[in-house]
Design a protein around this motif. Structure first.
Motif, PDB file in Angstrom:
ATOM      1  N   ASP A  52     -16.800 -37.018  -6.083  1.00 24.30           N
ATOM      2  CA  ASP A  52     -16.628 -37.958  -4.979  1.00 24.30           C
ATOM      3  C   ASP A  52     -17.906 -37.876  -4.142  1.00 24.30           C
ATOM      4  N   VAL A  53     -18.835 -38.785  -4.410  1.00 30.25           N
ATOM      5  CA  VAL A  53     -20.152 -38.759  -3.764  1.00 30.25           C
ATOM      6  C   VAL A  53     -20.132 -39.744  -2.606  1.00 30.25           C
ATOM      7  N   ALA A  54     -20.122 -39.220  -1.400  1.00 27.84           N
ATOM      8  CA  ALA A  54     -20.053 -40.067  -0.211  1.00 27.84           C
ATOM      9  C   ALA A  54     -21.401 -40.700   0.075  1.00 27.84           C
ATOM     10  N   PRO A  55     -21.410 -41.887   0.692  1.00 30.59           N
ATOM     11  CA  PRO A  55     -22.686 -42.480   1.090  1.00 30.59           C
ATOM     12  C   PRO A  55     -23.336 -41.671   2.200  1.00 30.59           C
ATOM     13  N   GLU A  61     -20.091 -47.354   5.302  1.00 34.16           N
ATOM     14  CA  GLU A  61     -19.471 -47.382   3.974  1.00 34.16           C
ATOM     15  C   GLU A  61     -18.904 -48.774   3.713  1.00 34.16           C
ATOM     16  N   MET A  64     -16.223 -48.714  -2.727  1.00 36.15           N
ATOM     17  CA  MET A  64     -16.075 -47.587  -3.648  1.00 36.15           C
ATOM     18  C   MET A  64     -16.354 -48.057  -5.069  1.00 36.15           C
ATOM     19  N   ARG A  86     -26.447 -43.798  -6.417  1.00 37.92           N
ATOM     20  CA  ARG A  86     -26.444 -43.493  -4.984  1.00 37.92           C
ATOM     21  C   ARG A  86     -27.720 -44.011  -4.314  1.00 37.92           C
ATOM     22  N   TRP A  92     -22.295 -47.173  -0.668  1.00 40.56           N
ATOM     23  CA  TRP A  92     -21.187 -47.123  -1.632  1.00 40.56           C
ATOM     24  C   TRP A  92     -20.751 -45.686  -1.881  1.00 40.56           C
ATOM     25  N   ARG A  93     -19.451 -45.468  -1.883  1.00 39.76           N
ATOM     26  CA  ARG A  93     -18.876 -44.186  -2.293  1.00 39.76           C
ATOM     27  C   ARG A  93     -18.737 -44.216  -3.809  1.00 39.76           C
ATOM     28  N   VAL A  95     -17.287 -42.491  -7.218  1.00 41.61           N
ATOM     29  CA  VAL A  95     -16.251 -41.589  -7.714  1.00 41.61           C
ATOM     30  C   VAL A  95     -16.227 -41.652  -9.236  1.00 41.61           C
ATOM     31  N   HIS A 137      -9.418 -42.435   1.922  1.00 47.49           N
ATOM     32  CA  HIS A 137     -10.665 -42.919   2.518  1.00 47.49           C
ATOM     33  C   HIS A 137     -10.487 -44.222   3.308  1.00 47.49           C
ATOM     34  N   TYR A 139      -9.044 -47.317   2.473  1.00 42.29           N
ATOM     35  CA  TYR A 139      -9.370 -48.578   1.802  1.00 42.29           C
ATOM     36  C   TYR A 139      -8.174 -49.512   1.641  1.00 42.29           C
TER      37      TYR A 139
END
Length: 363
Positions: A52-55, A61, A64, A86, A92-93, A95, A137, A139
């Motif tokens: 789960d790579v967060a912006p 944000e 996703m 990324r 963008w998140r 996943v 998150h 959404y």
């Protein structure tokens, strides 16, 4: 001819040497960054891990990107792809969730042998993980974007997810689907599918036998075991070697991988009416935003469905690729691309190439 730079402190260097050192350093830095990515266990009754790579915190944000991997389904294969995305998709998140049961030994205690988790159960699993992550998150019931991406058999699962979410009322704001080297029909007719089907026909016990052999690999010292895996793979980059070694040394994951592959050969055949009528037609009928995206689909950016093929793919027969493009290329909202220099296992050595291709269609 190589151009020499001025001598400095008793040694000479060259432009070529400098470039080689710089590239080697960049590759090493990238692999180190991949190694530092946090692989998490997901709280689910079936064994599940995910990235789960967060912006970046300084970027709002906006959406996703949810990636369903192919078989064997280890997110570790996709680390460089996610990191390049990324950079290309700020805000963008990102996943990537494993196939249920696709958990290698390095991610926690080895899982006990269990019955194979089949394709239908995998789809239910992905919908559950997606919904819970979207809820966590913030959404659900919003206008934030969700891109469902799938690689290989993951693309088939994405098709089923879109149909299932629509049937359930779809609180999930799916805006696009991206299919990477999709094995969505007639997989047993592909070159590798033909070979695997024949092999399983004469040796149906093969998945469990190979899983048993994997237990022997765990007994070897790590260094020679890695050498063996690297030799079989033909010298993969570090991230792929580590993922493959973890898989090969985990009997339960090997049994799951091969057992699901056998089911793919049997079940992924003709396109179902549900997919033909519920996935490929314009989602604009259900989403006003989709209508706007369909207008610019011919320019690829904004295509509601983007599909990427390799020029030659041992898991997708040339005839199958041609049929898919012929059947669904009539839709303005669908974008097809045959990417030169790509291959089915893009996540091993072609992550940057495919990240750039994907980033160009995501809006």
């Amino acid at each position: 001819m190589t151009t020499q730079l001025p001598a400095h402190q008793g040694y000479q260097t060259t432009i070529a040497d400098t470039m080689a050192d710089t590239m080697a350093g960049a590759v090493a830095d990238a692999e180190a960054e991949v190694a530092a990515m946090r692989l998490q266990r997901f709280p689910h009754e079936l064994p599940t891990v995910y990235y789960d790579v967060a912006p970046s915190p300084d970027v709002p944000e906006i959406g996703m990107f949810f990636l369903v991997p192919g078989n064997p389904g280890l997110p570790q294969f996709y680390g460089p792809f996610l990191l390049r995305l990324r950079d290309l998709l700020p805000g963008w998140r990102l996943v990537c969730v494993s196939q249920a049961g696709g958990c290698a030994s390095s991610t926690g205690p080895p899982e006990a042998r269990r019955p194979v988790i089949g394709l239908d159960a995998q789809v239910v699993h992905k919908v559950a993980v997606l919904t819970r992550l979207l809820g966590a998150h913030g959404y659900l019931d919003t206008d934030r974007k969700v891109v469902l991406a799938g690689h290989s058999i993951g693309a088939w699962m994405v098709q089923q997810m879109v149909v299932a979410l629509a049937a359930a009322g779809n609180r999930v704001p799916v805006s696009q689907a991206v299919l990477l080297f999709p094995t969505v029909r007639d997989i047993a007719q592909s070159p590798s599918g033909v070979r695997l089907t024949r092999l399983l026909g004469v040796a149906p016990w093969l998945p469990q036998a190979v899983a048993t052999l994997a237990g022997g690999l765990r007994a070897l010292p790590a260094t020679p075991a890695r050498w063996l895996v690297a030799a079989v793979m033909g010298g993969p980059p570090p991230h792929a070697l580590e993922a493959a070694y973890d898989l090969a040394a985990t009997p339960a994951a090997v049994a799951q991988t091969l057992g699901m592959a056998a089911e793919e050969m049997a079940l992924v055949a003709a396109e179902s009416p549900a997919v033909r009528n519920g996935f490929w037609p314009a989602w604009a009928e259900r989403s006003p935003a989709g209508a706007a995206r369909a207008v610019v689909a011919a320019e690829r950016t904004g295509a509601q469905i983007a599909v990427f093929f390799a020029p030659s793919d041992h898991w997708v027969a040339d005839r199958t690729r041609a049929e898919i493009m012929s059947d669904h290329g009539v839709h303005d909202h669908v974008y097809f691309a045959v990417v030169e220099g790509s291959s089915h296992a893009f996540c091993v050595k072609e992550s940057e190439l495919m990240a750039e291709q994907v980033a160009a269609v995501v809006v």
